[in-house]
Design an enzyme around this catalytic site. Structure first.
Site, mmCIF file in Angstrom:
data_model
loop_
_atom_site.group_PDB
_atom_site.id
_atom_site.type_symbol
_atom_site.label_atom_id
_atom_site.label_comp_id
_atom_site.label_asym_id
_atom_site.label_seq_id
_atom_site.Cartn_x
_atom_site.Cartn_y
_atom_site.Cartn_z
ATOM 1 N N SER A 1 11.183 12.350 109.618
ATOM 2 C CA SER A 1 11.549 12.439 111.036
ATOM 3 C C SER A 1 10.963 13.630 111.777
ATOM 4 O O SER A 1 11.111 13.722 112.994
ATOM 5 C CB SER A 1 13.070 12.454 111.183
ATOM 6 O OG SER A 1 13.585 11.155 111.063
ATOM 7 N N LYS B 1 8.984 13.047 114.904
ATOM 8 C CA LYS B 1 9.571 12.974 116.249
ATOM 9 C C LYS B 1 9.196 14.187 117.102
ATOM 10 O O LYS B 1 9.250 14.121 118.339
ATOM 11 C CB LYS B 1 11.086 12.844 116.151
ATOM 12 C CG LYS B 1 11.555 11.541 115.513
ATOM 13 C CD LYS B 1 13.071 11.482 115.446
ATOM 14 C CE LYS B 1 13.568 10.152 114.904
ATOM 15 N NZ LYS B 1 13.392 10.016 113.450
ATOM 16 N N SER C 1 18.228 12.651 115.498
ATOM 17 C CA SER C 1 17.113 11.923 114.896
ATOM 18 C C SER C 1 17.192 10.420 115.156
ATOM 19 O O SER C 1 17.077 9.604 114.239
ATOM 20 C CB SER C 1 17.060 12.194 113.392
ATOM 21 O OG SER C 1 15.754 12.001 112.906
#
Length: 551
Positions: free
Chosen positions: A198, A201, A382
């Protein structure tokens, strides 16, 4: 499984250890075995000054020596002969004392030469050589620059080698920079592009802030259909649009609601008495194209509630439970949204897929939260679906396309303006769920220098990151607990978790006042306790600060 979790931090993921359990790694702050080495801030410029002094010391030219010799020419030949005879007689009488004096002078000259030679990186091999006897006059030597010393790097003595060797980190890649100077303090495979989980991101958010701007909103629109009694619901990529009653706060704060949109449509429709009742609803989700599910994703992510199909029209991120961050998703988000809107309109007999007619009359429109607000949602807990929304909107805005395949070009174009080399980066999705994403830790540490400086619109990104012990996915009970709690409030970073790795990257406000940027990847055969090992290493960075050793 990507680390999508509740914003409050009250509900850890299944299997997470409670705060205060598990292995703890103490930090004794003991310098490495090289502790006898002195921390030295001396720079190459200072050595250059010393060398310049040596250059001035040798500044006498051969011309000056030639002037001395000219004065000797004025002495007569007879005087020369007498002086020569007396000189050799004196030498024969005092041979031993003169030998001692000569040795002392030679040693002094040799020491002086060594002193000047030592101030340079490479000693001049001719500096201490005696002149070769010659029948001809010695030519005037040309002045030469004295080599300057190479910059002396500071010797750092605070080692985190034991923490970096933790087996729970599996295949470790990591890098740490001094955010002010840009100096690499610690590096383990930092130049190798690998999967990010993640942490991807961060790149998606930075690109969205650059390309779309923090105030951009996605629109969901209803227009008049081509058939009497028909309307078209046109998705504009807003995954936060909600089927819940207006006033309810869902998993997406600030989301628009279908009941508000339906009310606008009914008012606009009623304003024209010639309109028949609305009986047909057309669903237009053509703003996004291609596959709805990225082929490298595991379908279990949808069933477990971490990811939805990616479509331009959906409600509540296609969650079964609109109020929960983690909730099972369906295999038909467009159909779910259409049915929810038909229920709000009432009287709908037919729902079908299609596209809006060109130039059709607009009957209503609602807007998503701003990009800045969406970035916060994507980062702090997230949220995968929001990250995919942002990536797709970036691809469309840059003209790269509207499919998964267009995301790489779109995001890289969005990142280009930050001036950090993106060579070797592969962006397969916006969320980081794919194992096929590839970003070097070294890219992240340099991008975070920009983020820490709040360049452009990146301050929104910095403010949206989780904070150890205080906010988002770093405030859960299984993060920065025990001895690692000393870094609470000082580690500001994005977490990452997929089945093949755990990651963490961001900014550390170190104990000594130094701002560090860092990225840690624990890849391979990892388990949930890799999070604690990552936090332990990050805490070591915090404690060492600018004295962090690369050993």
């Amino acid at each position: 499984m990507n680390d999508e979790t509740d914003a409050t931090g009250a509900t850890p993921l299944p299997g997470d250890p409670p705060r205060g359990s598990g292995d703890e790694h103490s930090f004794d702050g003991t310098p490495s075995s090289d502790g006898a080495e002195r921390a030295d801030d001396t720079t190459g410029a200072e050595h250059a000054d010393d060398a310049t002094g040596a250059e001035h010391a040798d500044g006498d030219t051969g011309a000056e020596h030639a002037d001395d010799a000219t004065g000797a020419d004025e002495v007569g030949a007879a005087s020369d002969a007498g002086t020569e005879s007396s000189f050799f007689a004196f030498v024969r009488k005092h041979r031993a004392p003169l030998a001692v004096v000569g040795g002392v002078v030679a040693l002094a000259l040799a020491g002086t030469a060594a002193l000047f030679a030592g101030s340079a990186t490479v000693a001049d091999p001719t500096a201490a050589a005696a002149p070769t006897p010659s029948e001809t006059p010695t030519p005037t030597p040309e002045a030469r620059p004295v080599p300057t010393a190479a910059p002396v790097s500071r010797i750092r003595t605070c080692s985190v080698a034991d923490r970096a060797a933790d087996a729970r980190l599996a295949n470790l890649q990591a890098q740490v920079l001094n955010a002010k100077t840009g100096e690499v303090l610690f590096d383990r495979g930092g130049a190798t592009a690998s999967r990010t989980a993640s942490v991807m991101k961060v790149l998606t958010s930075a690109a969205a802030l650059s390309v779309l701007g923090p105030d951009h909103r996605a629109a969901t629109t209803v227009v008049k259909g081509s058939e009497p009694g028909s309307v078209v619901l046109v998705g504009g990529g807003d995954v936060t649009l909600s089927r819940t009653p207006s006033g309810d706060e869902t998993a997406y704060p600030g989301a628009a609601h279908l009941d508000e949109l339906a009310a606008q449509v009914q008012d606009a429709w009623a304003a024209d008495p010639a309109n028949p009742p609305i009986t047909k609803l057309v669903l237009d989700a053509s703003y996004f194209g291609g596959d709805e599910w990225q082929p490298s994703w595991d379908l279990v992510e949808r069933d477990d509630g971490y990811m939805s199909n990616i479509t331009a029209l959906m409600v509540d991120g296609d969650r079964d439970d609109p109020y929960s961050n983690t909730s099972r998703r369906s295999d038909d988000p467009i159909g779910r949204a259409g049915q929810a809107f038909a229920d709000e309109l009432g009287g709908i007999a037919t729902i079908e897929r299609g596209t809006a007619p060109a130039g059709a009359q607009q009957l209503g429109q609602v807007l998503s939260p701003t990009v800045a607000e969406l970035v916060d949602k994507a980062l702090v807990v997230s949220d995968n679906t929001v990250a995919e929304m942002l990536a797709r909107l970036v691809a469309i805005e840059t003209g790269s396309g509207n499919t998964f395949a267009a995301i790489n070009a779109g995001v890289l174009e969005g990142l280009a303006g930050y001036g950090v080399d993106t060579a070797g980066i592969a962006v397969v999705d916006g969320s980081g769920l794919s194992d096929d994403n590839a970003v070097p830790p070294a890219y992240l540490t340099r991008l975070f220098v920009k983020i820490n400086a709040r360049e452009g619109q990146l301050g929104h990104l910095l403010d949206s990151l989780p904070v150890a012990g205080e906010r988002g996915s770093l405030a859960y009970d299984d993060r920065f607990w025990g001895d690692n709690a000393v870094a609470d409030g000082r580690v500001i970073a994005k977490t990452g978790w997929i089945n093949t790795g755990y990651t963490l990257a961001g900014v550390i406000r170190a104990e000594d006042g130094t701002d560090l940027t860092f990225a840690i990847y624990a890849l391979g055969d990892v388990s949930d306790d890799a999070k604690t090992a990552i936090d332990t290493l990050a805490t070591g960075f915090y404690l060492c600060g600018d004295n962090l050793s690369n050993r």
